[in-house]
Design a protein around this motif. Structure first.
Motif, mmCIF file in Angstrom:
data_model
loop_
_atom_site.group_PDB
_atom_site.id
_atom_site.type_symbol
_atom_site.label_atom_id
_atom_site.label_comp_id
_atom_site.label_asym_id
_atom_site.label_seq_id
_atom_site.Cartn_x
_atom_site.Cartn_y
_atom_site.Cartn_z
ATOM 1 N N CYS A 1 -54.687 -53.416 -69.073
ATOM 2 C CA CYS A 1 -53.639 -53.040 -70.038
ATOM 3 C C CYS A 1 -52.274 -52.995 -69.373
ATOM 4 C CB CYS A 1 -53.972 -51.687 -70.657
ATOM 5 S SG CYS A 1 -55.427 -51.690 -71.732
ATOM 6 N N LEU B 1 -56.297 -55.193 -77.922
ATOM 7 C CA LEU B 1 -57.510 -54.715 -77.263
ATOM 8 C C LEU B 1 -58.616 -54.563 -78.304
ATOM 9 C CD1 LEU B 1 -59.128 -53.550 -74.915
ATOM 10 C CD2 LEU B 1 -57.896 -51.385 -75.204
ATOM 11 N N ILE C 1 -54.325 -47.003 -72.038
ATOM 12 C CA ILE C 1 -55.249 -47.650 -72.978
ATOM 13 C C ILE C 1 -54.919 -47.258 -74.411
ATOM 14 C CG2 ILE C 1 -57.658 -47.770 -73.726
ATOM 15 C CD1 ILE C 1 -58.477 -47.458 -70.797
ATOM 16 N N MET D 1 -52.276 -49.094 -76.571
ATOM 17 C CA MET D 1 -52.489 -50.491 -76.944
ATOM 18 C C MET D 1 -52.788 -50.614 -78.435
ATOM 19 S SD MET D 1 -52.169 -52.072 -73.992
ATOM 20 C CE MET D 1 -52.917 -53.695 -74.216
#
Length: 400
Positions: A24, A32, A46, A49
């Motif tokens: 990421c 994602l 994370i 995203m």
């Protein structure tokens, strides 16, 4: 390029998610894709995203009991529409590598392991005493299909990357493909080396409570010997391990990153009793200057510099010009671990915290990112060259 990242599920921060976190950071504008996402369970890198989940994420119990949906995973991962993406970078320990990609896209798959619960460790997950009678019956019906799909879907990957030489050999055996090895990243900057006065009277385990981790071996060894052990983590084996713990063994449950980083430099050593694919926690312990007592199998042989120990470890590390950062024991049994603990306590002055830190720095995130960028760059250039060589009107054929 338009980039898609794919990971099996996002329900916590374990080793696989540390890899996804680095992906990421490399591709912050990527989308994602994941089967199931428990919001807030992963790191900010994370969570910020654009995360797209499968239909399984809408099942009422999916965030807690997603493993029970295993037979549905292949269909769910294939249902993602990746039309228009130029690069697909998957992080796979289950089905992520089986995502269907456009014919013009490059698919690089970072494999943590071929599905261990279907191949090497099926009895550990679905044997008597490990799973209910209904689950075992269901897996007898589904396992052949899942194994066949797992092998066939490997053809959708252009470039395999394995997290260790240990896993690269499994990729070759199961998928008949070669894999370049890039060990998982450790964020060395998260950890501090402290002086000997900081070390307290306890050993440490940081682990997911999964069957193959051999946590029960450590619990029994420390219960018998009266040594103190602190265990960080949680998972499907929590209830069983809680029943086995007691006395000098303390189960702390899941802790935050800062709490874990504070525990490492205070422990005598990290205990690592299971056969891991690669294993990030031994590197985290070494980044904090602490030695590792590990089973002489799997990824630990590639990340821990053993003091004496089994011939396999000595041979693997004969060319490494590093001081010892831990020691190994031969079998995942209580007597073998107890013998290693006695050996460690008789040679504690042989382990230099600075040497452990230097060894961990070889696996730092910056090296991981540089290696992955180089691999992706080569894969993209190879595909571009292939497209340039295609006669007009033709296109390379994808295998679905």
């Amino acid at each position: 390029m338009k980039v898609a990242l794919v990971h099996d599920w996002l329900v916590g921060m374990r080793g696989g998610e540390r890899v996804v976190e680095a992906f990421c950071e490399l591709f912050p504008e990527a989308d994602l894709f994941t089967l199931v996402h428990r919001r807030g369970a992963c790191s900010p890198a994370i969570e910020r995203m654009r995360i797209r989940t499968s239909a399984l994420d809408r099942f009422p119990f999916a965030h807690q009991r997603y493993r029970s949906l295993l037979p549905l995973f292949p269909h769910a991962i294939e249902a993602f529409d990746l039309t228009g993406y130029d690069l697909v970078l998957s992080s796979s320990h289950c089905v992520a590598k089986g995502v269907v990609v456009p014919t013009s896209a490059v698919h690089v798959s970072y494999v943590h392991t071929p599905m261990r619960y279907l191949w090497d460790q099926y009895p550990e997950y679905f044997g008597p005493g490990r799973a209910s009678l209904l689950t075992r019956a269901a897996m007898r019906v589904c396992s052949t299909f899942l194994r066949t799909w797992d092998e066939a879907s490997a053809n959708r990957v252009d470039v395999f990357v394995a997290n260790s030489f240990n896993v690269a050999s499994r990729v070759e055996k199961r998928y008949r493909r070669e894999a370049e090895v890039v060990h998982p990243p450790v964020d060395v900057s998260r950890f501090q080396v402290r002086g000997p006065e900081a070390v307290e009277d306890f050993y440490l385990m940081v682990t997911a409570f999964a069957p193959y981790k051999k946590i029960e071996v450590a619990l029994e060894a420390f219960r018998q010997s009266g040594r103190k052990l602190k265990v960080v983590g949680g998972g499907q084996e929590w209830k069983r391990m809680k029943a086995l713990a007691g006395g000098t063994v303390e189960l702390l449950g899941p802790l935050s990153d800062p709490e874990v980083a504070d525990l490492y430099p205070r422990c005598k050593a990290l205990i690592f009793p299971g056969e891991e694919d690669a294993g990030i926690t031994p590197l985290e312990a070494q980044a904090a200057g602490r030695p590792v007592i590990a089973l002489a199998r799997g990824g630990a042989l590639e990340t821990v510099i053993g003091l004496g120990g089994p011939a396999a470890a000595a041979e693997r590390q004969a060319s490494m010009l590093f001081e010892p950062t831990g020691l190994f024991f031969d079998e995942p049994t209580v007597p073998s671990l107890l013998e290693a603990l006695s050996r460690f306590e008789a040679s504690r002055d042989r382990f230099d915290p600075a040497a452990a830190r230097r060894n961990a720095e070889r696996f730092d995130r910056r090296h991981f990112k540089a290696r992955m960028v180089a691999i992706v760059d080569r894969a993209v250039k190879s595909r571009d060259l292939l497209l340039l060589r295609q006669p007009a009107g033709d296109a390379p054929t994808a295998v679905h």
